[in-house]
Design an enzyme around this catalytic site. Structure first.
Site, PDB file in Angstrom:
ATOM      1  CB  CYS A   1      30.185  30.644  48.676  1.00  0.00           C
ATOM      2  SG  CYS A   1      30.461  31.111  46.950  1.00  0.00           S
TER       3      CYS A   1
ATOM      4  CB  CYS B   1      30.737  28.297  43.467  1.00  0.00           C
ATOM      5  SG  CYS B   1      32.037  29.939  43.787  1.00  0.00           S
ATOM      6  CB  SER B   2      31.842  25.549  47.106  1.00  0.00           C
ATOM      7  OG  SER B   2      32.836  25.521  46.197  1.00  0.00           O
ATOM      8  CB  CYS B   3      34.131  31.066  48.008  1.00  0.00           C
ATOM      9  SG  CYS B   3      34.514  31.366  46.389  1.00  0.00           S
TER      10      CYS B   3
HETATM   11 FE    FE Z   1      32.348  30.148  46.060  1.00  0.00          FE
END
Ligand code: FE
Length: 204
Positions: free
Chosen positions: A109, A112-114
């Site tokens: 991602c 961000c951190s998906c």
């Molecule tokens: Fe994300």
């Protein structure tokens, strides 16, 4: 204010801006009667119960059952429902991508951190790091080498960028020499990192 799940973890340290904001939003939602602290805690607990073992079971089933694999690649929601795994009602969607001799997928991602938390639980810290998010795109083979993995030299490496609406799970290649293994044994070869795509599955 009843956001105990957030406050519990913080102890005496000053709360970050993000933590303060989430506590304030939760308090507002509770005040407006849109949700209760118990409901929030239930969701947090549900998230904490998810682990890569859930994803590994799915991969093992796909390796063992071609019909299931086809359904999983085509429509993950209904295939997972067969295994009693319910995806969120609307989004994020989950796309399962298959690694083959010719194509290797790596998930990142960049924003961000998906992450496919519904099958893998919480993402590892390195997945959220700026270094991984930048380098996975620029040099996926270099990143894989650091994880001790090397896709075939002539394989195409595809990097998939997750979003709030779309998550990806990699279906790693089934290792050779696993004919006759049970689904449970197969699941033991499926690591978290292989479902992110930075490595392959373990050898038996
Ligand atoms: Fe994300």
């Amino acid at each position: 204010m009843t956001a105990t799940h957030t406050v519990d973890h913080i102890h005496d340290q000053p709360m970050s801006e993000v933590a303060l904001r989430s506590v304030a939003i939760e308090a507002l939602l509770a005040e407006k009667g849109l949700l209760t602290a118990d409901q929030v805690q239930e969701q947090v607990d549900r998230m904490d119960r998810r682990t890569p073992a859930d994803g590994a079971r799915v991969v093992a089933r796909a390796w063992a059952d071609d019909g299931f694999k086809a359904r999983l690649l085509n429509d993950s929601r209904s295939a997972l429902a067969e295994m009693g795994i319910r995806l969120p009602e609307e989004t994020p969607h989950l796309t399962v991508v298959e690694n083959t001799e010719n194509v290797h997928h790596v998930v990142v991602c960049t924003l961000c951190s998906c992450y496919p938390r519904m099958l893998l639980g919480r993402p590892p810290d390195w997945y959220k790091s700026l270094a991984y998010r930048a380098r996975a795109v620029r040099d996926p083979r270099g990143v894989m080498a650091e994880f001790g993995a090397e896709p075939p030299a002539d394989a195409e490496v595809r990097v998939l960028d997750s979003t709030a609406d779309m998550r990806y799970l990699v279906l790693p290649r089934r290792p050779a020499g696993t004919e006759g293994m049970s689904e449970e044994e197969l699941a033991g070869l499926v690591t978290r990192d292989s479902m992110i795509g930075v490595t392959g599955a373990l050898q038996p």
